[in-house]
Design a protein around this motif. Structure first.
Motif, PDB file in Angstrom:
ATOM      1  N   ASN A  73      -4.912   2.000  -5.595  1.00  0.00           N
ATOM      2  CA  ASN A  73      -3.680   1.583  -4.915  1.00  0.00           C
ATOM      3  C   ASN A  73      -3.949   0.378  -4.019  1.00  0.00           C
ATOM      4  OD1 ASN A  73      -2.587   3.791  -6.130  1.00  0.00           O
ATOM      5  ND2 ASN A  73      -1.922   4.809  -4.254  1.00  0.00           N
ATOM      6  N   LYS A  74      -3.021  -0.549  -4.001  1.00  0.00           N
ATOM      7  CA  LYS A  74      -3.146  -1.712  -3.128  1.00  0.00           C
ATOM      8  C   LYS A  74      -2.757  -1.378  -1.701  1.00  0.00           C
ATOM      9  CE  LYS A  74      -2.310  -5.165  -6.747  1.00  0.00           C
ATOM     10  NZ  LYS A  74      -1.449  -6.307  -7.185  1.00  0.00           N
ATOM     11  N   GLU A  75      -1.717  -0.550  -1.560  1.00  0.00           N
ATOM     12  CA  GLU A  75      -1.207  -0.218  -0.229  1.00  0.00           C
ATOM     13  C   GLU A  75      -1.883   1.040   0.314  1.00  0.00           C
ATOM     14  OE1 GLU A  75       0.826  -2.211   1.331  1.00  0.00           O
ATOM     15  OE2 GLU A  75       0.992  -3.533  -0.422  1.00  0.00           O
ATOM     16  N   LYS A  76      -2.006   1.106   1.624  1.00  0.00           N
ATOM     17  CA  LYS A  76      -2.577   2.283   2.267  1.00  0.00           C
ATOM     18  C   LYS A  76      -1.560   3.430   2.277  1.00  0.00           C
ATOM     19  CE  LYS A  76      -5.590  -0.329   5.410  1.00  0.00           C
ATOM     20  NZ  LYS A  76      -5.850  -0.681   6.830  1.00  0.00           N
ATOM     21  N   PHE A 112      -5.112  12.817  15.559  1.00  0.00           N
ATOM     22  CA  PHE A 112      -5.401  11.726  14.638  1.00  0.00           C
ATOM     23  C   PHE A 112      -5.525  10.455  15.475  1.00  0.00           C
ATOM     24  CE2 PHE A 112      -4.637  14.631  11.408  1.00  0.00           C
ATOM     25  CZ  PHE A 112      -4.634  14.072  10.143  1.00  0.00           C
ATOM     26  N   LYS A 113      -6.678   9.800  15.365  1.00  0.00           N
ATOM     27  CA  LYS A 113      -6.928   8.591  16.135  1.00  0.00           C
ATOM     28  C   LYS A 113      -7.019   7.382  15.207  1.00  0.00           C
ATOM     29  CE  LYS A 113      -9.544  10.791  19.917  1.00  0.00           C
ATOM     30  NZ  LYS A 113     -10.829  10.758  20.675  1.00  0.00           N
ATOM     31  N   ASP A 114      -5.934   6.618  15.133  1.00  0.00           N
ATOM     32  CA  ASP A 114      -5.932   5.352  14.401  1.00  0.00           C
ATOM     33  C   ASP A 114      -6.431   5.543  12.965  1.00  0.00           C
ATOM     34  OD1 ASP A 114      -5.218   2.656  14.536  1.00  0.00           O
ATOM     35  OD2 ASP A 114      -7.288   2.020  14.807  1.00  0.00           O
ATOM     36  N   VAL A 115      -5.875   6.558  12.280  1.00  0.00           N
ATOM     37  CA  VAL A 115      -6.356   6.950  10.952  1.00  0.00           C
ATOM     38  C   VAL A 115      -5.666   6.151   9.850  1.00  0.00           C
ATOM     39  CG1 VAL A 115      -6.468   8.845   9.273  1.00  0.00           C
ATOM     40  CG2 VAL A 115      -6.987   9.270  11.686  1.00  0.00           C
ATOM     41  N   SER A 116      -6.474   5.628   8.941  1.00  0.00           N
ATOM     42  CA  SER A 116      -5.977   4.952   7.740  1.00  0.00           C
ATOM     43  C   SER A 116      -6.630   5.575   6.514  1.00  0.00           C
ATOM     44  CB  SER A 116      -6.296   3.450   7.772  1.00  0.00           C
ATOM     45  OG  SER A 116      -5.627   2.804   8.828  1.00  0.00           O
ATOM     46  N   PHE A 117      -5.882   5.536   5.397  1.00  0.00           N
ATOM     47  CA  PHE A 117      -6.424   6.048   4.132  1.00  0.00           C
ATOM     48  C   PHE A 117      -5.753   5.330   2.968  1.00  0.00           C
ATOM     49  CE2 PHE A 117      -6.356   8.766   0.413  1.00  0.00           C
ATOM     50  CZ  PHE A 117      -7.707   9.078   0.291  1.00  0.00           C
ATOM     51  N   LYS A 118      -6.546   5.076   1.922  1.00  0.00           N
ATOM     52  CA  LYS A 118      -6.009   4.443   0.715  1.00  0.00           C
ATOM     53  C   LYS A 118      -6.587   5.145  -0.508  1.00  0.00           C
ATOM     54  CE  LYS A 118      -7.340   0.254  -0.470  1.00  0.00           C
ATOM     55  NZ  LYS A 118      -7.474  -1.223  -0.490  1.00  0.00           N
ATOM     56  N   TYR A 119      -5.705   5.519  -1.435  1.00  0.00           N
ATOM     57  CA  TYR A 119      -6.151   6.145  -2.682  1.00  0.00           C
ATOM     58  C   TYR A 119      -6.747   5.089  -3.605  1.00  0.00           C
ATOM     59  CZ  TYR A 119      -3.613  10.365  -1.291  1.00  0.00           C
ATOM     60  OH  TYR A 119      -3.182  11.481  -0.625  1.00  0.00           O
ATOM     61  N   ASN A 120      -7.738   5.499  -4.376  1.00  0.00           N
ATOM     62  CA  ASN A 120      -8.368   4.582  -5.320  1.00  0.00           C
ATOM     63  C   ASN A 120      -7.346   4.017  -6.302  1.00  0.00           C
ATOM     64  OD1 ASN A 120     -10.914   4.965  -4.231  1.00  0.00           O
ATOM     65  ND2 ASN A 120     -11.440   6.641  -5.625  1.00  0.00           N
ATOM     66  N   LEU A 138       7.407   9.580   9.192  1.00  0.00           N
ATOM     67  CA  LEU A 138       6.537   8.663   8.461  1.00  0.00           C
ATOM     68  C   LEU A 138       7.360   7.837   7.475  1.00  0.00           C
ATOM     69  CD1 LEU A 138       3.411  10.816   7.518  1.00  0.00           C
ATOM     70  CD2 LEU A 138       3.530   9.026   9.237  1.00  0.00           C
ATOM     71  N   LYS A 139       6.969   6.582   7.322  1.00  0.00           N
ATOM     72  CA  LYS A 139       7.580   5.716   6.322  1.00  0.00           C
ATOM     73  C   LYS A 139       6.523   4.740   5.826  1.00  0.00           C
ATOM     74  CE  LYS A 139      11.364   2.451   5.491  1.00  0.00           C
ATOM     75  NZ  LYS A 139      12.499   1.706   6.104  1.00  0.00           N
ATOM     76  N   ASP A 140       6.289   4.779   4.516  1.00  0.00           N
ATOM     77  CA  ASP A 140       5.318   3.871   3.888  1.00  0.00           C
ATOM     78  C   ASP A 140       3.971   3.884   4.600  1.00  0.00           C
ATOM     79  OD1 ASP A 140       7.325   3.134   2.107  1.00  0.00           O
ATOM     80  OD2 ASP A 140       8.005   1.497   3.390  1.00  0.00           O
ATOM     81  N   GLY A 141       3.544   5.079   4.996  1.00  0.00           N
ATOM     82  CA  GLY A 141       2.227   5.226   5.606  1.00  0.00           C
ATOM     83  C   GLY A 141       2.159   4.939   7.087  1.00  0.00           C
ATOM     84  N   HIS A 142       3.286   4.596   7.706  1.00  0.00           N
ATOM     85  CA  HIS A 142       3.322   4.290   9.139  1.00  0.00           C
ATOM     86  C   HIS A 142       4.083   5.383   9.888  1.00  0.00           C
ATOM     87  CE1 HIS A 142       2.670   0.289   7.337  1.00  0.00           C
ATOM     88  NE2 HIS A 142       2.003   0.026   8.437  1.00  0.00           N
ATOM     89  N   LEU A 143       3.609   5.711  11.078  1.00  0.00           N
ATOM     90  CA  LEU A 143       4.339   6.605  11.971  1.00  0.00           C
ATOM     91  C   LEU A 143       5.352   5.756  12.729  1.00  0.00           C
ATOM     92  CD1 LEU A 143       4.692   9.411  13.230  1.00  0.00           C
ATOM     93  CD2 LEU A 143       2.924   8.801  14.894  1.00  0.00           C
ATOM     94  N   ILE A 144       6.626   5.896  12.358  1.00  0.00           N
ATOM     95  CA  ILE A 144       7.638   4.991  12.899  1.00  0.00           C
ATOM     96  C   ILE A 144       8.459   5.593  14.030  1.00  0.00           C
ATOM     97  CG2 ILE A 144       7.812   3.672  10.760  1.00  0.00           C
ATOM     98  CD1 ILE A 144      10.414   5.206  10.155  1.00  0.00           C
ATOM     99  N   GLU A 145       8.343   6.908  14.225  1.00  0.00           N
ATOM    100  CA  GLU A 145       9.121   7.544  15.302  1.00  0.00           C
ATOM    101  C   GLU A 145       8.536   8.910  15.581  1.00  0.00           C
ATOM    102  OE1 GLU A 145      10.812   7.421  17.997  1.00  0.00           O
ATOM    103  OE2 GLU A 145      12.752   6.721  17.226  1.00  0.00           O
ATOM    104  N   GLN A 146       8.618   9.344  16.829  1.00  0.00           N
ATOM    105  CA  GLN A 146       8.261  10.712  17.184  1.00  0.00           C
ATOM    106  C   GLN A 146       9.063  11.125  18.405  1.00  0.00           C
ATOM    107  OE1 GLN A 146       4.229  11.301  18.927  1.00  0.00           O
ATOM    108  NE2 GLN A 146       3.936   9.126  18.516  1.00  0.00           N
TER     109      GLN A 146
END
Length: 270
Positions: free
Chosen positions: A14-17, A4-12, A209-217
């Motif tokens: 929704n304000k937040e990704k 996954f390269k810098d992937v973003s997605f937002k559902y129709n 993952l938290k709120d759409g962000h990868l916060i740890e691996q």
């Protein structure tokens, strides 16, 4: 193998990704667990990988092939999914026909089809249940049948999306052992989407993952040491690690090096 390269997605609507500039890699033969609370974006990753959704931004690659409309059929032939509710996966009136259904769609010759059904139901210890109706199976047995179907179609990657969340402890243990065998004996690449850290503890890598962000691996040991991060993500540590940490926080017990080493070894074996 998967990137996954810098992937973003937002559902129709929704304000937040659902995913916000997420990047990670899964190597061939790895077992990766993607963990997070409900709504963190875990299942969105699965849907993007198999082409049910398209990224708003970024790119997804599988074996040097970009995931897009013109390549998705090829990728779906190599990636199989076991969903949270096994009942949603059954289309046949018995175990034998349910596994045959996917092979028929790929136009596998009948003799080869019967050979695969026999081979892979045996691998998941369901060879004696071929004539059973799906609704008569236990939760763990249903998941085994779903996995047999994926193996029969020769998928290289197996994704289990909350596949143990509806199972009792015995069923969860069955599926956990089967996943370990799939990786060790059959060298499958495994991705588990889960909030069960006891299951994630067996994986090679964990992505949080938290709120759409990868916060740890990191490895399970590395991730589980970050107690504040797990608490802030509404995730419960496995019992074995909680036990170790409580002993570590005890001034007397923490001085006993032999005890602490034994507790840590116990955790690693769970």
């Amino acid at each position: 193998m998967i990137e996954f390269k810098d992937v973003s997605f937002k559902y129709n609507g929704n304000k937040e990704k659902a995913l916000d500039h997420v990047s990670f890699q899964v190597e061939e033969g790895q077992w990766v667990s993607i963990i997070g609370h409900n709504g963190s974006g875990k299942s969105t990753i699965t849907k993007l990988l198999i082409g049910l959704l398209e990224p708003l931004e970024g790119e997804i690659w599988f074996e040097n092939t970009k995931v897009e409309e013109k390549t998705i059929d090829l990728i779906r032939r190599k990636v199989g999914i076991v969903f949270q509710n096994p009942d949603n996966q059954f289309v046949g009136y018995n175990v034998r026909y349910d596994i045959a259904f996917g092979l028929e769609n790929r136009m596998v010759p009948r003799d080869e089809m019967l050979k695969r059904i026999a081979e892979f139901t045996k691998k998941v210890d369901m060879e004696n249940e071929l004539d059973r109706e799906p609704q008569t199976l236990s939760g763990g047995q249903k998941q085994r049948v779903a996995i047999a179907g994926i193996l029969a179609m020769n998928c290289d990657v197996i994704i289990l999306d909350e596949a143990t969340s509806m199972l009792d402890p015995e069923g969860t243990e069955e599926i956990t052992k089967l996943i370990i065998d799939l990786k060790r004996k059959y060298h499958k690449t495994i991705i588990t989407i889960t909030h069960d850290l006891s299951l994630a503890n067996y994986s090679d890598l964990i992505f949080v993952l938290k709120d759409g962000h990868l916060i740890e691996q990191g490895t399970p040991s590395e991730v589980f040491q970050n107690r504040d991060l797990l608490r802030s993500s509404n995730l419960d540590m496995p019992f074995s690690l909680r036990f170790y940490n409580e002993a570590k926080d005890n001034k007397i017990l923490s001085q006993d090096e032999r005890l602490m080493n034994a507790l840590w070894e116990y955790h690693l074996k769970k």
